[in-house]
Write a protein that holds these residues in place. Structure first.
Motif, PDB file in Angstrom:
ATOM      1  N   SER A  42     -15.914 -27.013   6.173  1.00 46.74           N
ATOM      2  CA  SER A  42     -16.468 -26.197   7.247  1.00 46.74           C
ATOM      3  C   SER A  42     -16.192 -24.718   7.005  1.00 46.74           C
ATOM      4  N   LEU A  43     -14.953 -24.395   6.620  1.00 48.88           N
ATOM      5  CA  LEU A  43     -14.606 -23.009   6.324  1.00 48.88           C
ATOM      6  C   LEU A  43     -15.408 -22.482   5.135  1.00 48.88           C
ATOM      7  N   ALA A  44     -15.601 -23.328   4.131  1.00 50.57           N
ATOM      8  CA  ALA A  44     -16.364 -22.919   2.954  1.00 50.57           C
ATOM      9  C   ALA A  44     -17.801 -22.576   3.334  1.00 50.57           C
ATOM     10  N   TYR A  45     -18.420 -23.426   4.148  1.00 49.30           N
ATOM     11  CA  TYR A  45     -19.799 -23.179   4.554  1.00 49.30           C
ATOM     12  C   TYR A  45     -19.903 -21.876   5.346  1.00 49.30           C
ATOM     13  N   GLN A  46     -18.946 -21.645   6.235  1.00 51.87           N
ATOM     14  CA  GLN A  46     -18.957 -20.418   7.029  1.00 51.87           C
ATOM     15  C   GLN A  46     -18.799 -19.188   6.149  1.00 51.87           C
ATOM     16  N   LYS A  47     -17.974 -19.272   5.124  1.00 51.52           N
ATOM     17  CA  LYS A  47     -17.794 -18.151   4.218  1.00 51.52           C
ATOM     18  C   LYS A  47     -19.065 -17.873   3.414  1.00 51.52           C
ATOM     19  N   LEU A  48     -19.765 -18.925   3.036  1.00 48.43           N
ATOM     20  CA  LEU A  48     -20.975 -18.766   2.227  1.00 48.43           C
ATOM     21  C   LEU A  48     -22.182 -18.333   3.039  1.00 48.43           C
ATOM     22  N   HIS A  49     -22.261 -18.795   4.295  1.00 47.01           N
ATOM     23  CA  HIS A  49     -23.482 -18.592   5.078  1.00 47.01           C
ATOM     24  C   HIS A  49     -23.273 -17.847   6.395  1.00 47.01           C
ATOM     25  N   ASP A  50     -22.040 -17.521   6.699  1.00 42.78           N
ATOM     26  CA  ASP A  50     -21.738 -16.767   7.919  1.00 42.78           C
ATOM     27  C   ASP A  50     -22.224 -17.479   9.175  1.00 42.78           C
ATOM     28  N   GLU A  51     -22.168 -18.795   9.150  1.00 45.80           N
ATOM     29  CA  GLU A  51     -22.502 -19.597  10.318  1.00 45.80           C
ATOM     30  C   GLU A  51     -21.856 -20.966  10.184  1.00 45.80           C
ATOM     31  N   ALA A  52     -21.781 -21.676  11.293  1.00 50.47           N
ATOM     32  CA  ALA A  52     -21.177 -23.006  11.266  1.00 50.47           C
ATOM     33  C   ALA A  52     -22.068 -23.971  10.503  1.00 50.47           C
ATOM     34  N   PRO A  53     -21.485 -24.954   9.819  1.00 50.93           N
ATOM     35  CA  PRO A  53     -22.297 -25.906   9.050  1.00 50.93           C
ATOM     36  C   PRO A  53     -23.043 -26.875   9.956  1.00 50.93           C
ATOM     37  N   PRO A  55     -23.798 -30.221  11.528  1.00 50.30           N
ATOM     38  CA  PRO A  55     -22.866 -31.352  11.666  1.00 50.30           C
ATOM     39  C   PRO A  55     -23.163 -32.513  10.715  1.00 50.30           C
ATOM     40  N   LYS A  56     -24.432 -32.856  10.537  1.00 49.65           N
ATOM     41  CA  LYS A  56     -24.762 -33.986   9.666  1.00 49.65           C
ATOM     42  C   LYS A  56     -24.440 -33.675   8.207  1.00 49.65           C
ATOM     43  N   LEU A  57     -24.642 -32.437   7.806  1.00 50.01           N
ATOM     44  CA  LEU A  57     -24.274 -32.041   6.444  1.00 50.01           C
ATOM     45  C   LEU A  57     -22.772 -32.197   6.247  1.00 50.01           C
ATOM     46  N   LEU A  58     -22.005 -31.774   7.227  1.00 48.26           N
ATOM     47  CA  LEU A  58     -20.547 -31.887   7.147  1.00 48.26           C
ATOM     48  C   LEU A  58     -20.128 -33.351   7.090  1.00 48.26           C
ATOM     49  N   ASP A  59     -20.816 -34.206   7.844  1.00 45.09           N
ATOM     50  CA  ASP A  59     -20.520 -35.650   7.805  1.00 45.09           C
ATOM     51  C   ASP A  59     -20.733 -36.215   6.406  1.00 45.09           C
ATOM     52  N   VAL A  60     -21.896 -35.893   5.815  1.00 48.11           N
ATOM     53  CA  VAL A  60     -22.250 -36.466   4.514  1.00 48.11           C
ATOM     54  C   VAL A  60     -21.321 -35.943   3.421  1.00 48.11           C
ATOM     55  N   LEU A  61     -21.086 -34.646   3.391  1.00 47.56           N
ATOM     56  CA  LEU A  61     -20.237 -34.083   2.336  1.00 47.56           C
ATOM     57  C   LEU A  61     -18.791 -34.544   2.475  1.00 47.56           C
ATOM     58  N   SER A  62     -18.293 -34.652   3.692  1.00 48.13           N
ATOM     59  CA  SER A  62     -16.932 -35.152   3.894  1.00 48.13           C
ATOM     60  C   SER A  62     -16.819 -36.583   3.392  1.00 48.13           C
ATOM     61  N   VAL A 119      -9.776 -24.340   0.170  1.00 48.02           N
ATOM     62  CA  VAL A 119     -11.031 -23.664   0.486  1.00 48.02           C
ATOM     63  C   VAL A 119     -11.701 -23.151  -0.783  1.00 48.02           C
ATOM     64  N   GLU A 120     -10.916 -22.692  -1.751  1.00 47.16           N
ATOM     65  CA  GLU A 120     -11.473 -22.258  -3.032  1.00 47.16           C
ATOM     66  C   GLU A 120     -12.240 -23.410  -3.687  1.00 47.16           C
ATOM     67  N   GLY A 121     -11.641 -24.594  -3.676  1.00 48.04           N
ATOM     68  CA  GLY A 121     -12.313 -25.763  -4.236  1.00 48.04           C
ATOM     69  C   GLY A 121     -13.536 -26.162  -3.444  1.00 48.04           C
ATOM     70  N   ALA A 122     -13.449 -26.086  -2.118  1.00 53.44           N
ATOM     71  CA  ALA A 122     -14.573 -26.469  -1.271  1.00 53.44           C
ATOM     72  C   ALA A 122     -15.752 -25.520  -1.443  1.00 53.44           C
ATOM     73  N   ILE A 123     -15.482 -24.229  -1.599  1.00 52.24           N
ATOM     74  CA  ILE A 123     -16.548 -23.246  -1.785  1.00 52.24           C
ATOM     75  C   ILE A 123     -17.305 -23.517  -3.084  1.00 52.24           C
ATOM     76  N   ASP A 124     -16.583 -23.800  -4.153  1.00 54.80           N
ATOM     77  CA  ASP A 124     -17.255 -24.047  -5.429  1.00 54.80           C
ATOM     78  C   ASP A 124     -18.035 -25.360  -5.402  1.00 54.80           C
ATOM     79  N   TYR A 125     -17.472 -26.373  -4.764  1.00 55.07           N
ATOM     80  CA  TYR A 125     -18.171 -27.660  -4.616  1.00 55.07           C
ATOM     81  C   TYR A 125     -19.481 -27.469  -3.871  1.00 55.07           C
ATOM     82  N   LEU A 126     -19.435 -26.762  -2.751  1.00 53.75           N
ATOM     83  CA  LEU A 126     -20.639 -26.546  -1.948  1.00 53.75           C
ATOM     84  C   LEU A 126     -21.638 -25.667  -2.698  1.00 53.75           C
TER      85      LEU A 126
END
Length: 239
Positions: A42-53, A55-62, A119-126
Motif C-alpha cells: 500500500s505504501l509503495a503504491y502511494q509513493k508511486l501514484h500519490d493515491e491509495a491503491p 482495494p482489489k489490486l491490493l488483495d491480488v498482489l498481497s 517498502v524498497e522491495g515493494a516499490i520495485d515489485y510493483l
C-alpha cells in the motif's frame, strides 16, 4: 552459508533487469507477516501514484506475494516476487531455488534482486509488474485472479502450473477475507502498521497497539502452507 530461496510451486520470474553496477550481498531471510506485506504494498503504491491503491489490486498482489514467500515466512532480502537480477539499488543475492522445465523440477542457484527495506522491495515489485505486465495489473485491479495469473504465465513470470498457482493465490485471498469477516473491527488495512518503521526495515506494533489481525491471518496461512495445496517448499541448504 548458502540458503534456499522461496519456491512456491516454482514461481520466480525469468525476466531480468538491465545490466547495472552490481554488489552481491548475503542471501538472508527477511520474514514479514501478511499484514506487513499488505502494508508495504500500500505504501509503495502511494509513493508511486500519490493515491491509495485500488482495494482489489491490493488483495491480488498481497495474495501473490504470500504465495511466493510462504506467507512471508520465506521472504529473502525483501524480494516480494522472487525477481531475478539486480535491484535498482544495485544489490543482488545468490540463492538456491527450484524451477520447472518440461514438467521436471530443476534445482539451481541464481541471483535475485535484494533490497534494504520492505517498502524498497515493494516499490520495485510493483514497478516491475506495471512496466512488464500492464495487462496483468489491469486484471488485478478488477480482482480477476485467473486473468492476472494467465498474463503472468504468458510473459514467463513463473514456470509453475498455471492452475495450481492461481488456486494457491485464491486460497490466500479467501483466508484473508475470512479473517476480515470474522474480525470486522480490525480490517486488513495497512493503517495500523507503522509506515516509518516499514520503510526503515524495522517492523513492530506502535506503542500500546498490536497486530491482532495480522497475527490471525498468519495463523490461517501457516496452516494452509502445510496443507495439500503446497503453497511453498523451502529448499534445504546445500551441505
Amino acid at each position: 552459508m548458502r540458503v534456499a530461496a522461496p519456491s512456491a510451486l516454482r514461481t520466480e520470474t525469468n525476466v531480468r533487469a538491465p545490466e547495472r553496477a552490481t554488489r552481491e550481498v548475503e542471501a538472508k531471510k527477511t520474514p514479514l507477516t501478511p499484514g506487513e506485506i499488505r502494508g508495504a504494498l500500500s505504501l509503495a503504491y502511494q509513493k508511486l501514484h500519490d493515491e491509495a491503491p485500488p482495494p482489489k489490486l491490493l488483495d491480488v498482489l498481497s495474495a501473490q506475494v504470500s504465495t511466493e514467500t510462504a506467507s512471508g515466512a520465506s521472504m529473502h532480502n525483501y524480494n516480494f516476487g522472487g525477481i531475478k537480477g539486480t535491484s535498482p539499488q544495485g544489490l543482488t543475492a545468490r540463492a538456491w531455488t527450484h524451477e520447472v522445465y518440461g514438467g521436471k523440477e530443476v534445482r539451481l542457484k541464481d541471483g535475485f534482486r535484494a533490497y534494504r527495506t520492505p517498502v524498497e522491495g515493494a516499490i520495485d515489485y510493483l514497478s516491475f509488474l506495471e512496466k512488464r505486465f500492464p495487462r496483468a495489473i489491469d486484471a488485478a485491479k478488477t480482482g480477476d485472479v485467473g486473468g492476472y495469473v494467465a498474463r503472468l504465465k504468458a510473459g514467463r513470470y513463473f514456470t509453475a502450473d498455471e492452475t495450481q498457482y492461481a488456486n494457491a493465490m485464491r486460497g490466500h485471498m479467501n483466508a484473508m477475507a475470512g479473517v476480515a469477516a470474522e474480525r470486522p473491527e480490525m480490517p486488513l488495512d495497512p493503517g495500523s502498521i507503522d509506515a516509518e518503521r516499514l520503510q526503515e526495515g524495522f517492523i513492530a506494533p506502535p506503542p500500546g497497539e498490536s497486530f491482532a489481525t495480522t497475527l490471525a491471518v498468519t495463523r490461517v496461512l501457516d496452516a494452509m502452507s502445510s496443507s495439500s495445496i503446497a503453497i511453498a517448499r523451502p529448499t534445504p541448504d546445500e551441505p
